[in-house]
Write a protein that holds these residues in place. Structure first.
Motif, mmCIF file in Angstrom:
data_model
loop_
_atom_site.group_PDB
_atom_site.id
_atom_site.type_symbol
_atom_site.label_atom_id
_atom_site.label_comp_id
_atom_site.label_asym_id
_atom_site.label_seq_id
_atom_site.Cartn_x
_atom_site.Cartn_y
_atom_site.Cartn_z
ATOM 1 N N VAL A 66 0.837 -1.210 0.000
ATOM 2 C CA VAL A 66 0.000 0.000 0.000
ATOM 3 C C VAL A 66 0.868 1.256 0.000
ATOM 4 O O VAL A 66 0.613 2.206 -0.743
ATOM 5 N N LEU A 67 1.910 1.252 0.832
ATOM 6 C CA LEU A 67 2.798 2.423 0.890
ATOM 7 C C LEU A 67 3.509 2.633 -0.448
ATOM 8 O O LEU A 67 3.614 3.757 -0.943
ATOM 9 N N GLY A 68 4.002 1.536 -1.029
ATOM 10 C CA GLY A 68 4.742 1.647 -2.286
ATOM 11 C C GLY A 68 3.873 2.075 -3.449
ATOM 12 O O GLY A 68 4.354 2.715 -4.392
ATOM 13 N N ALA A 69 2.585 1.736 -3.396
ATOM 14 C CA ALA A 69 1.674 2.113 -4.474
ATOM 15 C C ALA A 69 1.229 3.567 -4.374
ATOM 16 O O ALA A 69 0.597 4.082 -5.299
ATOM 17 N N GLY A 70 1.556 4.226 -3.259
ATOM 18 C CA GLY A 70 1.138 5.617 -3.086
ATOM 19 C C GLY A 70 -0.333 5.769 -2.772
ATOM 20 O O GLY A 70 -0.916 6.841 -2.997
ATOM 21 N N ASP A 71 -0.966 4.717 -2.249
ATOM 22 C CA ASP A 71 -2.391 4.795 -1.936
ATOM 23 C C ASP A 71 -2.675 5.798 -0.819
ATOM 24 O O ASP A 71 -3.782 6.312 -0.717
ATOM 25 N N ILE A 72 -1.684 6.016 0.042
ATOM 26 C CA ILE A 72 -1.775 7.070 1.054
ATOM 27 C C ILE A 72 -0.723 8.122 0.704
ATOM 28 O O ILE A 72 0.470 7.813 0.646
ATOM 29 N N ARG A 73 -1.158 9.328 0.464
ATOM 30 C CA ARG A 73 -0.225 10.410 0.114
ATOM 31 C C ARG A 73 0.317 11.056 1.386
ATOM 32 O O ARG A 73 -0.401 11.168 2.385
ATOM 33 N N PRO A 90 9.299 -5.023 -0.909
ATOM 34 C CA PRO A 90 7.995 -5.221 -1.558
ATOM 35 C C PRO A 90 7.321 -6.500 -1.069
ATOM 36 O O PRO A 90 7.952 -7.343 -0.428
ATOM 37 N N LEU A 91 6.039 -6.636 -1.381
ATOM 38 C CA LEU A 91 5.308 -7.831 -0.969
ATOM 39 C C LEU A 91 5.422 -8.931 -2.017
ATOM 40 O O LEU A 91 5.301 -8.676 -3.211
ATOM 41 N N GLY A 92 5.659 -10.151 -1.543
ATOM 42 C CA GLY A 92 5.543 -11.306 -2.407
ATOM 43 C C GLY A 92 4.112 -11.822 -2.363
ATOM 44 O O GLY A 92 3.259 -11.286 -1.656
ATOM 45 N N THR A 93 3.842 -12.864 -3.137
ATOM 46 C CA THR A 93 2.494 -13.437 -3.176
ATOM 47 C C THR A 93 2.535 -14.871 -2.681
ATOM 48 O O THR A 93 3.340 -15.677 -3.140
ATOM 49 N N HIS A 94 1.674 -15.180 -1.724
ATOM 50 C CA HIS A 94 1.607 -16.508 -1.104
ATOM 51 C C HIS A 94 0.132 -16.781 -0.842
ATOM 52 O O HIS A 94 -0.393 -16.440 0.214
ATOM 53 N N ASN A 95 -0.545 -17.334 -1.830
ATOM 54 C CA ASN A 95 -1.984 -17.564 -1.698
ATOM 55 C C ASN A 95 -2.290 -18.960 -1.185
ATOM 56 O O ASN A 95 -1.458 -19.867 -1.255
ATOM 57 N N ARG A 96 -3.516 -19.116 -0.691
ATOM 58 C CA ARG A 96 -3.932 -20.378 -0.079
ATOM 59 C C ARG A 96 -5.273 -20.832 -0.653
ATOM 60 O O ARG A 96 -6.122 -20.009 -0.973
ATOM 61 N N THR A 183 -7.743 -17.511 -1.410
ATOM 62 C CA THR A 183 -7.309 -16.132 -1.159
ATOM 63 C C THR A 183 -6.828 -15.487 -2.459
ATOM 64 O O THR A 183 -6.461 -16.173 -3.413
ATOM 65 N N ALA A 184 -6.834 -14.175 -2.471
ATOM 66 C CA ALA A 184 -6.384 -13.412 -3.644
ATOM 67 C C ALA A 184 -5.706 -12.140 -3.153
ATOM 68 O O ALA A 184 -6.155 -11.031 -3.430
ATOM 69 N N TRP A 185 -4.625 -12.323 -2.407
ATOM 70 C CA TRP A 185 -4.013 -11.180 -1.730
ATOM 71 C C TRP A 185 -3.226 -10.268 -2.667
ATOM 72 O O TRP A 185 -3.062 -9.085 -2.382
ATOM 73 N N VAL A 191 -4.162 -4.560 0.711
ATOM 74 C CA VAL A 191 -2.892 -5.182 1.095
ATOM 75 C C VAL A 191 -1.885 -5.151 -0.059
ATOM 76 O O VAL A 191 -0.738 -4.784 0.090
ATOM 77 N N ARG A 192 -2.327 -5.616 -1.240
ATOM 78 C CA ARG A 192 -1.508 -5.658 -2.457
ATOM 79 C C ARG A 192 -0.376 -6.684 -2.376
ATOM 80 O O ARG A 192 0.706 -6.491 -2.911
ATOM 81 N N GLY A 193 -0.629 -7.769 -1.686
ATOM 82 C CA GLY A 193 0.369 -8.829 -1.583
ATOM 83 C C GLY A 193 0.160 -9.632 -0.320
ATOM 84 O O GLY A 193 -0.849 -9.482 0.373
ATOM 85 N N SER A 194 1.134 -10.483 -0.002
ATOM 86 C CA SER A 194 0.982 -11.390 1.137
ATOM 87 C C SER A 194 1.952 -11.067 2.255
ATOM 88 O O SER A 194 1.564 -10.607 3.313
ATOM 89 N N TYR A 195 3.240 -11.317 2.017
ATOM 90 C CA TYR A 195 4.275 -11.039 3.017
ATOM 91 C C TYR A 195 5.355 -10.183 2.375
ATOM 92 O O TYR A 195 5.609 -10.274 1.178
#
Length: 227
Positions: A66-73, A90-96, A183-185, A191-195
């Motif tokens: 979220v921070l990297g995407a600039g969703d909060i200015r 950055p966030l990686g993706t780890h879905n279940r 899940t579709a994190w 969130v825009r990712g998992s961990y």
């Protein structure tokens, strides 16, 4: 630097239930997304979907996605060292993929068992069999393949998990599946990712990410953990 303390515990009732219980006595505003944090004045002003909030200090717990995407200015912009920390984690993706069975198809000895499955030239998948002794399975996908499955839709992920279960345990096993959840994190806008996954040579940025800015902007969350 990863320290496995043995405390990475799942929760039978779900993490949502834990958070709701932990914060039961706290004033919480829902549907109140922060859009901008102004910290140039004496106080900090947070512009939200329900108006502005004034505070002396702010604890920022959103993900680096979220921070990297600039969703909060931020006004003014965060300093370069803080932006570098966000970019380095950055966030990686780890879905279940959760599959519920109408009976115990594995045998009681498999409770809380599992492992990883990999065929030559195929994508890996992990399985947790009968967590808490319940009749369900959690499959784990990660990396670019997890992103691909997520974009392909829930059924693609379910089909992938069921196909691998049949190859391990035989073709009859999936006949007993009654429900599923996926899940579709990666695509979750909150969130825009998992961990967080430190880029090569960027593990030190966790200590920078947690460092306060001007003793008014504080940062927390799993990405700030140096362990």
């Amino acid at each position: 630097h990863y320290v496995d303390t043995g405390e990475d515990w799942p929760i039978k009732e779900g993490y949502g239930a834990l958070i709701a219980k932990f914060g039961a006595d706290l004033p919480v505003a829902l549907n109140c997304a922060a859009r901008c944090i102004e910290w140039r004045g004496k106080n900090v002003a947070i512009d939200t979907a329900k108006g502005k909030i004034q505070a002396k200090r702010v604890l920022i717990t959103v993900s680096t996605g979220v921070l990297g995407a600039g969703d909060i200015r931020f006004d003014p912009e965060l300093p370069d060292w803080k932006l570098a920390a966000i970019a380095g984690l950055p966030l990686g993706t780890h879905n279940r993929i959760g599959l519920l069975f109408d009976r115990d198809v594995f045998g009681s000895s498999s409770s809380n068992g599992g492992g990883s499955f990999l065929l030559p030239g195929d994508e890996p998948i992990g399985f947790s069999l009968r967590p808490f002794g319940q009749n369900y399975v959690v499959a784990f996908t990660g990396g670019r393949h997890a992103v691909w499955l997520e974009r392909a839709g829930q059924q693609a992920a379910i089909d992938f998990a069921q196909d691998r279960l049949r190859k391990i345990f035989g073709g009859e096993i999936t006949r007993h599946i009654t429900r599923h959840i996926v899940t579709a994190w990666h695509g979750d806008p909150w969130v825009r990712g998992s961990y967080s996954a430190a880029l090569p040579g960027q593990g030190h940025q966790r200590a920078e990410l947690v460092r306060p800015v001007d003793n008014r902007l504080y940062f927390a969350g799993e990405a700030t953990s140096v362990d």
